[in-house]
Design a protein around this motif. Structure first.
Motif, PDB file in Angstrom:
ATOM      1  N   MET A 151       0.843  -1.184   0.000  1.00  0.00           N
ATOM      2  CA  MET A 151       0.000   0.000   0.000  1.00  0.00           C
ATOM      3  C   MET A 151       0.884   1.242   0.000  1.00  0.00           C
ATOM      4  SD  MET A 151      -3.123  -0.798   2.625  1.00  0.00           S
ATOM      5  CE  MET A 151      -2.061  -1.020   4.038  1.00  0.00           C
ATOM      6  N   LYS A 152       0.379   2.278  -0.692  1.00  0.00           N
ATOM      7  CA  LYS A 152       1.110   3.544  -0.735  1.00  0.00           C
ATOM      8  C   LYS A 152       0.132   4.675  -0.446  1.00  0.00           C
ATOM      9  CE  LYS A 152       3.664   6.618  -3.761  1.00  0.00           C
ATOM     10  NZ  LYS A 152       3.958   6.968  -5.134  1.00  0.00           N
ATOM     11  N   ILE A 153       0.500   5.537   0.478  1.00  0.00           N
ATOM     12  CA  ILE A 153      -0.317   6.703   0.808  1.00  0.00           C
ATOM     13  C   ILE A 153      -0.089   7.778  -0.242  1.00  0.00           C
ATOM     14  CG2 ILE A 153      -0.615   8.586   2.471  1.00  0.00           C
ATOM     15  CD1 ILE A 153       0.143   6.573   4.667  1.00  0.00           C
ATOM     16  N   VAL A 154      -1.167   8.409  -0.676  1.00  0.00           N
ATOM     17  CA  VAL A 154      -1.095   9.504  -1.633  1.00  0.00           C
ATOM     18  C   VAL A 154      -1.295  10.818  -0.872  1.00  0.00           C
ATOM     19  CG1 VAL A 154      -2.211  10.581  -3.625  1.00  0.00           C
ATOM     20  CG2 VAL A 154      -1.906   8.092  -3.539  1.00  0.00           C
ATOM     21  N   HIS A 155      -0.377  11.762  -1.102  1.00  0.00           N
ATOM     22  CA  HIS A 155      -0.452  13.063  -0.445  1.00  0.00           C
ATOM     23  C   HIS A 155       0.015  14.135  -1.413  1.00  0.00           C
ATOM     24  CE1 HIS A 155       1.214  16.454   1.864  1.00  0.00           C
ATOM     25  NE2 HIS A 155       0.105  16.294   2.551  1.00  0.00           N
ATOM     26  N   THR A 156      -0.784  15.175  -1.566  1.00  0.00           N
ATOM     27  CA  THR A 156      -0.396  16.314  -2.391  1.00  0.00           C
ATOM     28  C   THR A 156      -0.805  17.611  -1.694  1.00  0.00           C
ATOM     29  OG1 THR A 156      -0.625  17.418  -4.536  1.00  0.00           O
ATOM     30  CG2 THR A 156      -2.552  16.200  -3.741  1.00  0.00           C
ATOM     31  N   THR A 157      -0.021  18.647  -1.911  1.00  0.00           N
ATOM     32  CA  THR A 157      -0.376  19.955  -1.377  1.00  0.00           C
ATOM     33  C   THR A 157      -1.302  20.710  -2.328  1.00  0.00           C
ATOM     34  OG1 THR A 157       1.610  20.940  -2.363  1.00  0.00           O
ATOM     35  CG2 THR A 157       1.764  20.178  -0.060  1.00  0.00           C
ATOM     36  N   LYS A 158      -1.629  20.088  -3.470  1.00  0.00           N
ATOM     37  CA  LYS A 158      -2.507  20.719  -4.456  1.00  0.00           C
ATOM     38  C   LYS A 158      -3.980  20.422  -4.201  1.00  0.00           C
ATOM     39  CE  LYS A 158       1.095  20.814  -7.902  1.00  0.00           C
ATOM     40  NZ  LYS A 158       1.599  20.319  -9.172  1.00  0.00           N
ATOM     41  N   ALA A 159      -4.249  19.745  -3.109  1.00  0.00           N
ATOM     42  CA  ALA A 159      -5.618  19.463  -2.668  1.00  0.00           C
ATOM     43  C   ALA A 159      -5.651  19.700  -1.164  1.00  0.00           C
ATOM     44  CB  ALA A 159      -6.009  18.019  -2.996  1.00  0.00           C
ATOM     45  N   PRO A 160      -6.836  19.868  -0.587  1.00  0.00           N
ATOM     46  CA  PRO A 160      -6.892  20.128   0.858  1.00  0.00           C
ATOM     47  C   PRO A 160      -6.320  18.971   1.663  1.00  0.00           C
ATOM     48  CG  PRO A 160      -9.095  19.764  -0.028  1.00  0.00           C
ATOM     49  CD  PRO A 160      -8.160  19.821  -1.189  1.00  0.00           C
ATOM     50  N   GLN A 161      -5.698  19.315   2.766  1.00  0.00           N
ATOM     51  CA  GLN A 161      -5.132  18.302   3.644  1.00  0.00           C
ATOM     52  C   GLN A 161      -6.261  17.579   4.370  1.00  0.00           C
ATOM     53  OE1 GLN A 161      -1.727  17.856   3.247  1.00  0.00           O
ATOM     54  NE2 GLN A 161      -2.348  19.314   1.685  1.00  0.00           N
TER      55      GLN A 161
END
Length: 123
Positions: free
Chosen positions: A1-11
């Protein structure tokens, strides 16, 4: 499994991630009409829906996917009377490619927004 995180969407506003990749599948958390900076879009249901799609596109891109690879969308709305307006905006993003979809009216959504959408997509 890999967590997806971007600052281009709300946290995430709780103990969850923006999305997860498992094998070649991406599962998004529900996206509500918050900007990437965390500002709530208080406009019409159409404006809120456009913001939700902006967020979905950002998390999909971070996962290495896109709206064209979405296989299932679940739409949660506060008022089923808004369905035609939401459906019109939804159709701007899913016109030729039309993933499976469920749409349900719910009693309440986080931050009292009018719409939330989650997707499952190929990566």
């Amino acid at each position: 499994m890999k967590i997806v995180h971007t600052t281009k969407a709300p946290q995430a506003i709780g103990p969850y991630s923006q999305g997860m990749i498992v094998n070649n599948m991406f599962y998004s958390s529900g996206q509500i009409p918050l900007t990437a900076e965390g500002e709530l879009v208080n406009g019409s249901v159409e404006e809120q829906t456009h913001q939700v799609f902006s967020n979905l596109k950002a998390v999909l891109a971070e996962a290495g996917s896109s709206l064209d690879k979405v296989i299932k969308a679940t739409v949660f709305i506060k008022d089923m009377n808004d369905f035609p307006l939401i459906n019109e905006v939804y159709g701007e993003y899913f016109s030729e490619h039309q993933p499976a979809r469920s749409c349900v009216e719910v009693a309440r959504l986080p931050k009292d927004v009018l719409i939330e959408i989650e997707v499952i997509a190929l990566v």
